[in-house]
Design a protein around this motif. Structure first.
Motif, PDB file in Angstrom:
ATOM      1  N   VAL A  36       0.847  -1.199   0.000  1.00  0.00           N
ATOM      2  CA  VAL A  36       0.000   0.000   0.000  1.00  0.00           C
ATOM      3  C   VAL A  36       0.882   1.248   0.000  1.00  0.00           C
ATOM      4  O   VAL A  36       1.832   1.348   0.766  1.00  0.00           O
ATOM      5  N   VAL A  37       0.567   2.195  -0.871  1.00  0.00           N
ATOM      6  CA  VAL A  37       1.308   3.457  -0.935  1.00  0.00           C
ATOM      7  C   VAL A  37       0.757   4.412   0.116  1.00  0.00           C
ATOM      8  O   VAL A  37      -0.449   4.648   0.183  1.00  0.00           O
ATOM      9  N   ASN A  38       1.643   4.949   0.943  1.00  0.00           N
ATOM     10  CA  ASN A  38       1.237   5.920   1.959  1.00  0.00           C
ATOM     11  C   ASN A  38       1.299   7.321   1.352  1.00  0.00           C
ATOM     12  O   ASN A  38       2.376   7.801   0.983  1.00  0.00           O
ATOM     13  N   PRO A  39       0.156   7.990   1.226  1.00  0.00           N
ATOM     14  CA  PRO A  39       0.157   9.328   0.614  1.00  0.00           C
ATOM     15  C   PRO A  39       1.073  10.318   1.312  1.00  0.00           C
ATOM     16  O   PRO A  39       1.710  11.141   0.670  1.00  0.00           O
ATOM     17  N   MET A  40       1.129  10.246   2.644  1.00  0.00           N
ATOM     18  CA  MET A  40       1.973  11.179   3.394  1.00  0.00           C
ATOM     19  C   MET A  40       3.431  11.044   2.971  1.00  0.00           C
ATOM     20  O   MET A  40       4.153  12.040   2.852  1.00  0.00           O
ATOM     21  N   ASP A  41       3.890   9.807   2.761  1.00  0.00           N
ATOM     22  CA  ASP A  41       5.280   9.594   2.348  1.00  0.00           C
ATOM     23  C   ASP A  41       5.556  10.230   0.989  1.00  0.00           C
ATOM     24  O   ASP A  41       6.594  10.861   0.772  1.00  0.00           O
ATOM     25  N   MET A  42       4.622  10.063   0.049  1.00  0.00           N
ATOM     26  CA  MET A  42       4.802  10.627  -1.292  1.00  0.00           C
ATOM     27  C   MET A  42       4.792  12.161  -1.249  1.00  0.00           C
ATOM     28  O   MET A  42       5.574  12.805  -1.944  1.00  0.00           O
ATOM     29  N   ILE A  43       3.919  12.721  -0.423  1.00  0.00           N
ATOM     30  CA  ILE A  43       3.845  14.181  -0.310  1.00  0.00           C
ATOM     31  C   ILE A  43       5.142  14.732   0.262  1.00  0.00           C
ATOM     32  O   ILE A  43       5.696  15.716  -0.237  1.00  0.00           O
ATOM     33  N   ASP A  44       5.633  14.097   1.334  1.00  0.00           N
ATOM     34  CA  ASP A  44       6.861  14.561   1.971  1.00  0.00           C
ATOM     35  C   ASP A  44       8.046  14.485   1.014  1.00  0.00           C
ATOM     36  O   ASP A  44       8.946  15.332   1.036  1.00  0.00           O
ATOM     37  N   LYS A  45       8.051  13.465   0.165  1.00  0.00           N
ATOM     38  CA  LYS A  45       9.197  13.216  -0.713  1.00  0.00           C
ATOM     39  C   LYS A  45       9.163  14.051  -1.979  1.00  0.00           C
ATOM     40  O   LYS A  45      10.191  14.567  -2.434  1.00  0.00           O
ATOM     41  N   TYR A  46       7.967  14.210  -2.570  1.00  0.00           N
ATOM     42  CA  TYR A  46       7.891  14.811  -3.903  1.00  0.00           C
ATOM     43  C   TYR A  46       6.994  16.049  -3.990  1.00  0.00           C
ATOM     44  O   TYR A  46       6.952  16.693  -5.032  1.00  0.00           O
TER      45      TYR A  46
END
Length: 657
Positions: free
Chosen positions: A315-325
């Motif tokens: 499962v992709v964690n949206p928070m991780d993607m937001i923080d990274k990109y």
């Protein structure tokens, strides 16, 4: 250029909903996608000045919530209160502009559910009977023996429990023929059309059963109590579906309800198709409430070819993607990547590839070129323009293509072709880039008397960029607001009624440099094999063109060095290396990465848009572990260093001789 007016016919109002999300766990990419999709649709209609209402929320009753609470050693209400915050915080991070957030534990909702149940019971639409069937805890639904697949739930594949108990039932079966006729008579009711066919296949191939709408408190205490029997609570789906009308005033505010209902678009995932296209319409029919205009079922997000699942750990964690990109890049990928109705794959590699291609290379590059050339040739101000005596064939063609896409946008949004709408806008972005290459204002600047042509060129490019920024604003509000500000516009939010009027940008307005809107992303290469050591070569006799002992070289050796012009697209510091910058440059036919020891002399933002000279045929090497595919030229005296550039503007990829 000809002024054009309306983009498309607009509705009198727009009410969009997402499903309400279970609070048994934290939100994932599926929740994020549906909510971003609703936000984009709502934002687009708001820009059209259409009265808009966007509802989302949380589903807080049922067995899964009670089990999660038990596992966490807290009450169900505490479970709801703790988990709902995760959704609300994520929506803020994702720049979601919802008008209402409903929780099914709120009194305003529970009151409407109980009044509806009592009314249906009084009209004999609900009755009590003993039931024997197979129950899936995960789906919170009963199934008959023939519904099961290999003895498991036909929806999720989990084991089911056989249950015999008294319950209350909604007479759903009596509406089977009506529902078939309604779906066939209203082709836009269930979308995409193949989902309507799926529902019709379900209705035509099996006898519709009455719906069990209660659970005994002895088995499940967490729910809305039935108003006519205190020993039972309401089945979570019967409770949850009513949120779409309870939130806009059903049985509480008649004026508000008449303003917004029927709903324009109810967004759902395909896994809850039956509940929304069979349960919900029959409930509304029994209640005497008008049907929603459209129920749209989108696909799943997959990892490769596998559905995302917490149990599989993919499962992709949206928070991780937001923080990274960043938020806007994440929103852009989700909207651009999924064709609505179909499944789509999410991998970090696919994300980075689309980001670099669409946002860094195309949109970011065009923005930098337009702003930098305006600074160079127009004193950093939007130029004054006049067509008198000018050749404007290229400009007229570009504006016509830009406005054509703008005029098609309403239809594409209405048809739920959001990925196609984004692709069309990015097509315009690329055409702006091609146009700049064809018009070549840097070449025009070599001769006096071309100032008017250069000004008209850059004004047209900036106007087309303004239109693109407006069309992409619902998808990337923060970045497109920054782009509009850079173009000297005081209102960060676009006005679509002015969208396709040529001449909106005010001549004389100062532009600004926003820096790299979308810095290029480099992912570490997986399983990168170390370069093979070159085999030892035998000593060869000295050739004629080798340097002589006095240090002189031959003409052939000079000609072996391939020098080309390159435009700097992005620049950033390399961690742990004070002197090194990593540059992404445009060589005309390709993009390359360079590493240069100029960090003590140039800030990264100062390099964006500069045309430099590079050695294009230098063997790639790694500096501090970062690959460099060429070398830039610079001159230095003592502690002063300056880049070697060309006299006047010239496009990337030109040979330096």
């Amino acid at each position: 250029m000809k002024k054009r007016s309306a983009m498309s016919e607009k509705p009198s109002k727009y009410y969009v909903t997402t499903p309400i999300y279970y609070v048994n766990d934290k939100p994932h990419i599926g929740h994020s996608y549906t909510t971003i999709l609703a936000d984009v649709l709502a934002s687009y209609h708001r820009l059209l000045d259409v009265p808009t209402w966007f509802l989302t929320g949380t589903d807080e009753h049922g067995q899964k919530v009670q089990q999660a609470a038990d596992a966490n050693g807290i009450t169900p209400q505490e479970q709801c209160d703790q988990t709902v915050v995760r959704f609300q915080e994520l929506w803020k991070r994702l720049e979601i502009q919802n008008d209402d957030f409903i929780r099914t534990t709120e009194e305003r909702h529970k009151k409407v559910v109980q009044e509806t149940l009592q009314e249906l019971f009084d009209r004999d639409e609900i009755y009590k009977a003993e039931y024997e069937g197979w129950y899936c805890v995960g789906c919170e639904r009963f199934f008959t023996e023939k519904d099961l697949v290999d003895g498991n739930c036909p929806e999720c594949g989990r084991p089911v429990d056989k249950i015999i108990e008294s319950n209350y039932f909604f007479r759903m079966s009596k509406y089977q023929d009506w529902l078939i006729d309604y779906i066939e008579s209203n082709p836009g009711f269930i979308q995409p059309s193949f989902r309507a066919n799926e529902t019709l296949g379900f209705l035509k191939n099996k006898e519709l059963q009455d719906l069990c709408i209660s659970r005994p408190k002895s088995r499940l205490a967490w729910g809305i109590e039935l108003p006519f029997d205190a020993e039972f609570v309401t089945y979570v789906w019967f409770d949850a579906l009513i949120n779409y009308i309870s939130a806009v005033g059903y049985k509480s505010d008649e004026e508000q309800f008449e303003k917004w209902w029927p709903c324009s678009c109810q967004l759902i995932g395909k896994d809850i198709l039956t509940t929304h296209t069979v349960y919900w319409p029959t409930m509304l029919k029994a209640m005497g409430v008008e049907m929603p205009q459209s129920i749209f079922a989108h696909g799943w997000w997959l990892t490769g070819r596998t559905k995302m699942s917490k149990s599989l750990g993919n499962v992709v964690n949206p928070m991780d993607m937001i923080d990274k990109y960043g938020v806007d890049a994440f929103r852009y990928f989700l909207i651009a990547e999924m064709t609505l109705g179909q499944d789509a794959s999410f991998t970090e590699e696919a994300f980075v590839k689309r980001y670099n291609s669409d946002l860094a290379n195309d949109l970011g590059n065009v923005t930098n070129r337009v702003l930098n050339m305006t600074s160079r040739y127009c004193e950093g101000k939007i130029p004054a323009i006049s067509k008198d005596g000018l050749d404007t064939v290229l400009e007229d063609a570009l504006w016509a293509e830009t406005t054509a896409v703008a005029e098609q946008m309403g239809g594409m949004i209405g048809d739920m072709k959001l990925d196609a709408s984004v692709a069309a806008v990015m097509g315009v972005v690329r055409k702006i880039n091609v146009y700049l290459q064809e018009r070549a204002p840097w070449s025009l600047a070599k001769e006096a008397g071309n100032e008017a042509q250069i000004g008209y060129c850059l004004y047209t490019a900036a106007e087309c960029l303004r239109v693109c920024a407006a069309l992409l604003y619902p998808v990337m509000p923060e970045k497109m607001a920054a782009l509009r500000t850079a173009l000297g516009m005081s209102d960060a939010k676009p006005q679509l009624d002015k969208l396709i009027i040529f001449g909106v940008l005010e001549p004389g307005t100062e532009i600004s440099q926003p820096g790299a809107l979308f810095p290029r992303i480099e992912l570490p290469k997986k399983d990168e094999k170390p370069a093979e050591k070159p085999k030892k070569q035998k000593q060869q006799p000295k050739k004629k063109d080798e340097p002589a002992k006095d240090g002189l070289i031959t003409f052939d050796q000079v000609m072996a060095v391939n020098l080309k012009t390159a435009v700097v697209l992005e620049a950033e510091k390399i961690d742990g290396a004070d002197k090194l910058l990593k540059l992404q440059v445009d060589l005309g036919s390709e993009k390359r990465q360079l590493v240069a020891g100029i960090a003590l002399h140039y800030k990264p933002e100062e390099l964006i848009g500069k045309t430099i000279v590079v050695v294009a045929n230098l063997k790639p090497a790694k500096l501090r572990g970062v690959k460099s595919e060429g070398m830039l030229l610079a001159a230095s005296v003592g502690e002063t260093l300056r880049l070697v550039t060309v006299d006047g503007e010239i496009g990337p990829g030109a040979s330096v001789k």
